[in-house]
Design a protein around this motif. Structure first.
Motif, PDB file in Angstrom:
ATOM      1  N   TRP A  28       0.827  -1.201   0.000  1.00 42.08           N
ATOM      2  CA  TRP A  28       0.000   0.000   0.000  1.00 42.08           C
ATOM      3  C   TRP A  28       0.869   1.261   0.000  1.00 42.08           C
ATOM      4  O   TRP A  28       0.571   2.237  -0.673  1.00 42.08           O
ATOM      5  N   PHE A  29       1.987   1.221   0.750  1.00 43.91           N
ATOM      6  CA  PHE A  29       2.915   2.354   0.789  1.00 43.91           C
ATOM      7  C   PHE A  29       3.951   2.302  -0.331  1.00 43.91           C
ATOM      8  O   PHE A  29       4.723   3.237  -0.502  1.00 43.91           O
ATOM      9  N   ASP A  30       4.014   1.184  -1.063  1.00 40.89           N
ATOM     10  CA  ASP A  30       5.042   0.966  -2.075  1.00 40.89           C
ATOM     11  C   ASP A  30       6.438   1.010  -1.447  1.00 40.89           C
ATOM     12  O   ASP A  30       7.346   1.664  -1.942  1.00 40.89           O
ATOM     13  N   ARG A  31       6.576   0.316  -0.327  1.00 47.14           N
ATOM     14  CA  ARG A  31       7.828   0.202   0.407  1.00 47.14           C
ATOM     15  C   ARG A  31       8.045  -1.262   0.762  1.00 47.14           C
ATOM     16  O   ARG A  31       7.195  -2.109   0.512  1.00 47.14           O
ATOM     17  N   THR A  32       9.172  -1.586   1.389  1.00 49.75           N
ATOM     18  CA  THR A  32       9.433  -2.967   1.799  1.00 49.75           C
ATOM     19  C   THR A  32       8.747  -3.261   3.134  1.00 49.75           C
ATOM     20  O   THR A  32       8.411  -2.333   3.888  1.00 49.75           O
ATOM     21  N   GLU A  33       8.593  -4.550   3.417  1.00 56.51           N
ATOM     22  CA  GLU A  33       8.015  -4.950   4.701  1.00 56.51           C
ATOM     23  C   GLU A  33       8.884  -4.453   5.850  1.00 56.51           C
ATOM     24  O   GLU A  33       8.374  -3.996   6.868  1.00 56.51           O
ATOM     25  N   ARG A  34      10.203  -4.546   5.692  1.00 60.77           N
ATOM     26  CA  ARG A  34      11.120  -4.098   6.750  1.00 60.77           C
ATOM     27  C   ARG A  34      10.944  -2.602   7.022  1.00 60.77           C
ATOM     28  O   ARG A  34      10.984  -2.164   8.177  1.00 60.77           O
ATOM     29  N   THR A  35      10.742  -1.808   5.995  1.00 55.47           N
ATOM     30  CA  THR A  35      10.560  -0.366   6.182  1.00 55.47           C
ATOM     31  C   THR A  35       9.310  -0.072   6.988  1.00 55.47           C
ATOM     32  O   THR A  35       9.357   0.708   7.939  1.00 55.47           O
ATOM     33  N   VAL A  36       8.187  -0.697   6.652  1.00 53.64           N
ATOM     34  CA  VAL A  36       6.962  -0.403   7.399  1.00 53.64           C
ATOM     35  C   VAL A  36       7.026  -0.959   8.818  1.00 53.64           C
ATOM     36  O   VAL A  36       6.470  -0.359   9.743  1.00 53.64           O
ATOM     37  N   GLN A  37       7.737  -2.057   9.021  1.00 54.61           N
ATOM     38  CA  GLN A  37       7.936  -2.556  10.387  1.00 54.61           C
ATOM     39  C   GLN A  37       8.777  -1.571  11.200  1.00 54.61           C
ATOM     40  O   GLN A  37       8.508  -1.325  12.369  1.00 54.61           O
ATOM     41  N   ARG A  38       9.783  -0.992  10.565  1.00 56.32           N
ATOM     42  CA  ARG A  38      10.605   0.015  11.240  1.00 56.32           C
ATOM     43  C   ARG A  38       9.773   1.253  11.575  1.00 56.32           C
ATOM     44  O   ARG A  38       9.873   1.807  12.666  1.00 56.32           O
ATOM     45  N   TRP A  39       8.913   1.675  10.646  1.00 60.80           N
ATOM     46  CA  TRP A  39       8.047   2.822  10.922  1.00 60.80           C
ATOM     47  C   TRP A  39       7.153   2.539  12.122  1.00 60.80           C
ATOM     48  O   TRP A  39       6.917   3.417  12.940  1.00 60.80           O
ATOM     49  N   GLU A  40       6.648   1.321  12.217  1.00 61.55           N
ATOM     50  CA  GLU A  40       5.789   0.974  13.354  1.00 61.55           C
ATOM     51  C   GLU A  40       6.581   1.019  14.651  1.00 61.55           C
ATOM     52  O   GLU A  40       6.113   1.549  15.655  1.00 61.55           O
ATOM     53  N   GLN A  41       7.798   0.511  14.648  1.00 65.81           N
ATOM     54  CA  GLN A  41       8.613   0.466  15.861  1.00 65.81           C
ATOM     55  C   GLN A  41       9.166   1.835  16.253  1.00 65.81           C
ATOM     56  O   GLN A  41       9.163   2.189  17.430  1.00 65.81           O
ATOM     57  N   GLN A  42       9.651   2.593  15.281  1.00 64.48           N
ATOM     58  CA  GLN A  42      10.381   3.820  15.586  1.00 64.48           C
ATOM     59  C   GLN A  42       9.572   5.100  15.407  1.00 64.48           C
ATOM     60  O   GLN A  42       9.928   6.131  15.974  1.00 64.48           O
ATOM     61  N   GLU A  43       8.508   5.047  14.609  1.00 65.31           N
ATOM     62  CA  GLU A  43       7.793   6.275  14.285  1.00 65.31           C
ATOM     63  C   GLU A  43       6.289   6.178  14.561  1.00 65.31           C
ATOM     64  O   GLU A  43       5.512   6.964  14.044  1.00 65.31           O
ATOM     65  N   GLN A  44       5.905   5.206  15.364  1.00 68.30           N
ATOM     66  CA  GLN A  44       4.533   5.056  15.843  1.00 68.30           C
ATOM     67  C   GLN A  44       3.488   4.956  14.736  1.00 68.30           C
ATOM     68  O   GLN A  44       2.379   5.487  14.853  1.00 68.30           O
ATOM     69  N   MET A  45       3.831   4.269  13.655  1.00 68.60           N
ATOM     70  CA  MET A  45       2.836   4.011  12.624  1.00 68.60           C
ATOM     71  C   MET A  45       1.737   3.136  13.242  1.00 68.60           C
ATOM     72  O   MET A  45       2.047   2.159  13.924  1.00 68.60           O
ATOM     73  N   PRO A  46       0.469   3.478  13.043  1.00 72.60           N
ATOM     74  CA  PRO A  46      -0.615   2.736  13.703  1.00 72.60           C
ATOM     75  C   PRO A  46      -0.845   1.349  13.104  1.00 72.60           C
ATOM     76  O   PRO A  46      -1.295   1.217  11.973  1.00 72.60           O
ATOM     77  N   VAL A  47      -0.490   0.341  13.879  1.00 71.76           N
ATOM     78  CA  VAL A  47      -0.713  -1.051  13.511  1.00 71.76           C
ATOM     79  C   VAL A  47      -1.367  -1.719  14.711  1.00 71.76           C
ATOM     80  O   VAL A  47      -0.978  -1.481  15.847  1.00 71.76           O
ATOM     81  N   HIS A  48      -2.358  -2.532  14.456  1.00 72.35           N
ATOM     82  CA  HIS A  48      -3.090  -3.214  15.526  1.00 72.35           C
ATOM     83  C   HIS A  48      -2.705  -4.687  15.547  1.00 72.35           C
ATOM     84  O   HIS A  48      -2.484  -5.287  14.497  1.00 72.35           O
ATOM     85  N   ARG A  49      -2.647  -5.251  16.745  1.00 71.43           N
ATOM     86  CA  ARG A  49      -2.297  -6.667  16.896  1.00 71.43           C
ATOM     87  C   ARG A  49      -3.458  -7.446  17.492  1.00 71.43           C
ATOM     88  O   ARG A  49      -4.094  -6.990  18.438  1.00 71.43           O
ATOM     89  N   LEU A  50      -3.688  -8.618  16.916  1.00 72.83           N
ATOM     90  CA  LEU A  50      -4.655  -9.569  17.464  1.00 72.83           C
ATOM     91  C   LEU A  50      -3.839 -10.698  18.064  1.00 72.83           C
ATOM     92  O   LEU A  50      -3.163 -11.436  17.354  1.00 72.83           O
ATOM     93  N   VAL A  51      -3.873 -10.814  19.377  1.00 75.09           N
ATOM     94  CA  VAL A  51      -3.048 -11.801  20.065  1.00 75.09           C
ATOM     95  C   VAL A  51      -3.720 -13.171  20.017  1.00 75.09           C
ATOM     96  O   VAL A  51      -4.908 -13.295  20.292  1.00 75.09           O
ATOM     97  N   HIS A  52      -2.936 -14.166  19.656  1.00 79.44           N
ATOM     98  CA  HIS A  52      -3.390 -15.551  19.603  1.00 79.44           C
ATOM     99  C   HIS A  52      -2.532 -16.372  20.561  1.00 79.44           C
ATOM    100  O   HIS A  52      -1.643 -15.842  21.219  1.00 79.44           O
ATOM    101  N   ASN A  53      -2.755 -17.672  20.643  1.00 79.81           N
ATOM    102  CA  ASN A  53      -1.996 -18.524  21.570  1.00 79.81           C
ATOM    103  C   ASN A  53      -0.495 -18.496  21.321  1.00 79.81           C
ATOM    104  O   ASN A  53       0.281 -18.344  22.251  1.00 79.81           O
ATOM    105  N   LYS A  54      -0.073 -18.664  20.090  1.00 79.50           N
ATOM    106  CA  LYS A  54       1.358 -18.738  19.805  1.00 79.50           C
ATOM    107  C   LYS A  54       1.922 -17.454  19.209  1.00 79.50           C
ATOM    108  O   LYS A  54       2.997 -17.022  19.576  1.00 79.50           O
TER     109      LYS A  54
END
Length: 83
Positions: A28-54
């Motif tokens: 959607w952003f036309d970027r790599t998966e690593r880049t958007v993961q970094r944005w989530e970790q370092q720049e508070q990009m809004p990503v929601h997590r659904l926690v499962h057993n594992k």
């Protein structure tokens, strides 16, 4: 030098309102998966997590991503204030 800005989509949205994986978010952003993961970790990009057993799954709302990207671009364009 690499373009650090997050692209802001213009015009009508054709993407789904909810992106269900890092791969979909990156496409959607036309970027790599690593880049958007970094944005989530370092720049508070809004990503929601659904926690499962594992492991948890993630999703992101495109509306929230657009707002985040616009705000992020505003911050990157602000001139630095002299000390």
């Amino acid at each position: 030098m690499a373009d650090r800005s997050a692209p802001v989509r213009k015009g009508p949205m054709r993407a789904p309102e909810r992106l269900q994986s890092w791969k979909e978010i990156a496409a959607w952003f036309d970027r790599t998966e690593r880049t958007v993961q970094r944005w989530e970790q370092q720049e508070q990009m809004p990503v929601h997590r659904l926690v499962h057993n594992k492991r948890s799954s993630i999703y992101a709302e495109t509306r929230e991503l657009e707002e985040w990207a616009a705000h992020r671009n505003d911050l990157l364009e602000e001139p630095e204030k002299p000390s």
